[in-house]
Write a protein that holds these residues in place. Sequence first.
Motif, PDB file in Angstrom:
ATOM      1  N   ASN A 229       0.822  -1.213   0.000  1.00  0.00           N
ATOM      2  CA  ASN A 229       0.000   0.000   0.000  1.00  0.00           C
ATOM      3  C   ASN A 229       0.861   1.272   0.000  1.00  0.00           C
ATOM      4  OD1 ASN A 229      -2.024   1.880   0.379  1.00  0.00           O
ATOM      5  ND2 ASN A 229      -2.870   0.920   2.227  1.00  0.00           N
ATOM      6  N   VAL A 230       0.379   2.278  -0.715  1.00  0.00           N
ATOM      7  CA  VAL A 230       1.061   3.588  -0.685  1.00  0.00           C
ATOM      8  C   VAL A 230       0.960   4.233   0.695  1.00  0.00           C
ATOM      9  CG1 VAL A 230       0.987   4.155  -3.135  1.00  0.00           C
ATOM     10  CG2 VAL A 230      -1.009   4.646  -1.712  1.00  0.00           C
ATOM     11  N   ASN A 231      -0.086   3.899   1.436  1.00  0.00           N
ATOM     12  CA  ASN A 231      -0.103   4.267   2.856  1.00  0.00           C
ATOM     13  C   ASN A 231       0.764   3.199   3.520  1.00  0.00           C
ATOM     14  OD1 ASN A 231      -1.818   6.444   2.456  1.00  0.00           O
ATOM     15  ND2 ASN A 231      -3.654   5.195   2.693  1.00  0.00           N
ATOM     16  N   VAL A 380       0.932  10.607 -11.643  1.00  0.00           N
ATOM     17  CA  VAL A 380      -0.195  11.541 -11.571  1.00  0.00           C
ATOM     18  C   VAL A 380      -1.500  10.781 -11.799  1.00  0.00           C
ATOM     19  CG1 VAL A 380      -1.158  13.654 -12.579  1.00  0.00           C
ATOM     20  CG2 VAL A 380       1.321  13.293 -12.595  1.00  0.00           C
ATOM     21  N   LYS A 381      -2.464  10.974 -10.916  1.00  0.00           N
ATOM     22  CA  LYS A 381      -3.769  10.328 -11.145  1.00  0.00           C
ATOM     23  C   LYS A 381      -4.418  10.901 -12.403  1.00  0.00           C
ATOM     24  CE  LYS A 381      -4.926   8.915  -6.432  1.00  0.00           C
ATOM     25  NZ  LYS A 381      -5.876   8.939  -5.302  1.00  0.00           N
ATOM     26  N   ASN A 382      -5.305  10.139 -13.000  1.00  0.00           N
ATOM     27  CA  ASN A 382      -5.899  10.603 -14.268  1.00  0.00           C
ATOM     28  C   ASN A 382      -6.597  11.947 -14.133  1.00  0.00           C
ATOM     29  OD1 ASN A 382      -7.732   8.602 -12.828  1.00  0.00           O
ATOM     30  ND2 ASN A 382      -9.193   9.508 -14.220  1.00  0.00           N
ATOM     31  N   HIS A 548     -16.083   5.293   3.560  1.00  0.00           N
ATOM     32  CA  HIS A 548     -15.996   4.046   2.777  1.00  0.00           C
ATOM     33  C   HIS A 548     -16.327   4.270   1.304  1.00  0.00           C
ATOM     34  CE1 HIS A 548     -20.315   4.207   3.240  1.00  0.00           C
ATOM     35  NE2 HIS A 548     -20.246   3.953   4.546  1.00  0.00           N
ATOM     36  N   HIS A 549     -16.959   5.419   1.017  1.00  0.00           N
ATOM     37  CA  HIS A 549     -17.278   5.790  -0.375  1.00  0.00           C
ATOM     38  C   HIS A 549     -18.288   4.863  -1.044  1.00  0.00           C
ATOM     39  CE1 HIS A 549     -13.101   7.891  -0.353  1.00  0.00           C
ATOM     40  NE2 HIS A 549     -14.025   8.615   0.224  1.00  0.00           N
ATOM     41  N   TYR A 550     -19.028   4.117  -0.230  1.00  0.00           N
ATOM     42  CA  TYR A 550     -20.043   3.206  -0.781  1.00  0.00           C
ATOM     43  C   TYR A 550     -21.412   3.884  -0.709  1.00  0.00           C
ATOM     44  CZ  TYR A 550     -23.218  -0.806  -0.993  1.00  0.00           C
ATOM     45  OH  TYR A 550     -24.232  -1.670  -1.317  1.00  0.00           O
TER      46      TYR A 550
END
Length: 721
Positions: A229-231, A380-382, A548-550
């Motif tokens: 993970n990047v975290n 870079v994110k899209n 959670h973005h759900y």
Amino acid sequence: MNQKSVCLLALLFLSTLFSGSLRAEDGYKLWLQYDQVQDATKLQAYRQTVNELVVQGSSPTLTAVQKELQMGLQGLLGKPVPASKQANQQNILVAGTPASSALIKALNLDAKLKTVGDEGYLLLTANQNGKKQTVIAANTDIGVLYGSFHFLRLLQTHQDISNLSVASAPKIKHRVLNHWDNLDRTVERGYAGFSLWDWHRLPGYIDQRYIDYARANASIGINGTVLTNVNANALVLTEDYLKKVAALADAFRPYGLKVYLTARFSAPIEIGGLKTADPLDPQVQAWWNKKSDEIYSHIPDFGGFLVKANSEGQPGPQNYGRNHADGANMLADAVAGKGGIVMWRAFVYSEDEPDDRAKQAYNEFKPLDGKFRDNVLVQVKNGAIDFQPREPFHPLFGAMPKTPLMMEFQITQEYLGQGTTLAYLSPMYKETLEADTYAEGKGSTVAKVVDGTLHNYQQTGIAGVANIGNDRNWTGHLFGQSNWYAFGRLAWNHALSSEEIAEEWVKMTFTNDNKFVAPVKDMMLTSHEAVVNYMTPLGLHHIMGWSHHYGPGPWIKDKHRADWTSVYYHKADEKGIGFDRTKSGSNAVSQYFPPVAKTYGNIKKVPEKYLLWFHHVPWDYKVNSGRTLWNELAYRYSAGVDSVRQMQKTWDSLQGKVDEERFQHVKQLLAVQEQEAEWWRDACLLYFQTFSKRPIPADLEKPAHTLDYYMSLDPKFVPGI
Ligand code: GCV
């Protein structure tokens, strides 16, 4: 039920299980099914063309080549194909490099091979000593493996192989999966079970899954994987874990898959006993140099580091008053002599920064252009916010001509319905890749930035945040496999169309029966737009459930960070809705090159799909359809739900054309998706209606519940947090 009928039922069950292409299939084999070719003419032609397999030379990769071709051919042709080191038969398949194979060398392919580089390959039909040969040739063993998968794909998709003349090479150098996998095997934003990496049983136990994972990646040309993970957790850089990482690297190596790790910036303190992680402190540099020596002693072809720094609570160079280039260069120096790279993420934004979150990465990184070492890529994110269902391309693309910019796409569906949603993402990836930055005039597409042709980058890269876990079918939702597949295929060749990729995937995964392929392909091609419509139409963004973005959460407000709330992004009020990023607002449009800035900044010219991303628009504003904005929102939300219902109809009509196990899997998930789409539509329309004060058009379905009901929903234990 009497004994006889039980036996009959059992027989019936077994015969369905094992009858040809309709046998039970749980999705483990991905797109590498290798079912026998059903078209009799094609089958005969293939059998005639390949009587014998000759793979000369030996190396772990050539062994993998031979194994894959033998397995693939046996399945596809329905009978084993003898393998030998010499050409004995008339019609042979020969695979190798001029160095490994006398047969390939004798073909004098040097000039042609020069054009395909280290990883590319040729597929040719040739004649040698009166023997017809089908040739898979490359400069390196890994090129031969990539060519072998291409060859098998031709058979899997029923192509003519009688007169081959293919030359293929990747357009991008580093084609990398990013796993957001934690050491305790949870996966951040992962919806397919737990992490594939069974750290506890490594290094002693090499799960067959690791090999099949590497095979799958090689089959689509992915050549790197960031395991963690990047975290990040610094523990992965300790000796014990490095041994485990080395075992994975050993398993992946024959398949050309390099291993990378995320580097926690504060590791020198956490596991090194230093008092600081200041990148300009010589002791810190020395610590990382030594750590790099240690890593390379375990993994001689270690790929390098991926770093998230000074973002969402992660430590970084700014903790010491240094900038991102100082941090990246320090790590880059530690791995440079060993061929390693550093992928430094540009996903940065701060709660203490009052400016529009969409502007912050550009503001921080653009001034650093040209200040990074040669072996650093800025990832870079899209888009400039965060993997939204739809985002305009990130303004950094094209804005850093002296720094290789690497694309970061998300394959896992954090904001796209997660594990229950069918959304084929190739059209979304292509939308970004084909966007014109105008950095060097018209035609300066994002793809040309990323593949290095626009600014002559020496290093080029593309990353996809993986959707893979230890679910038996790898990706949770079977159609999630198509996104892993599409990412790899586009990373190799971004010029491929979403349609071509979908067609390949459907044929390889299910069947070549066009009565199945055509409708499923259509369903896939409209699926992303359907999700955008029922979640975030017309440029809305970041209105998902808290944390959670759900599910929908447009009402999210009053949290400790404004830029993690929904009201920050949609800005609905009694006048209208949308984020004004024009001159009269945050002026984020000014970060684009003038032709783009002019288009996005003009409410009359901005593509409607980005309308509310860039403009705060009155409820009664007339959009292209002639409807008011409010009515259009209502129609889009409803159209999204309708599209899901259409997908259900299509899928239901295909029962019997696919094995029952995968049929039921998709059918059930589509039913869940329909409910979720209705939930999104109803919750968002009721909430936005509190501002618009206008009725939902009479011809549209009415919400099933009240707004209070939707606001009270609080799903627990949503996976992937
Ligand atoms: C790995 C978003 C996600 C986080 C993720 C972050 C990132 O904010 O919600 O889970 O963290 O992006 O890309 O670093």
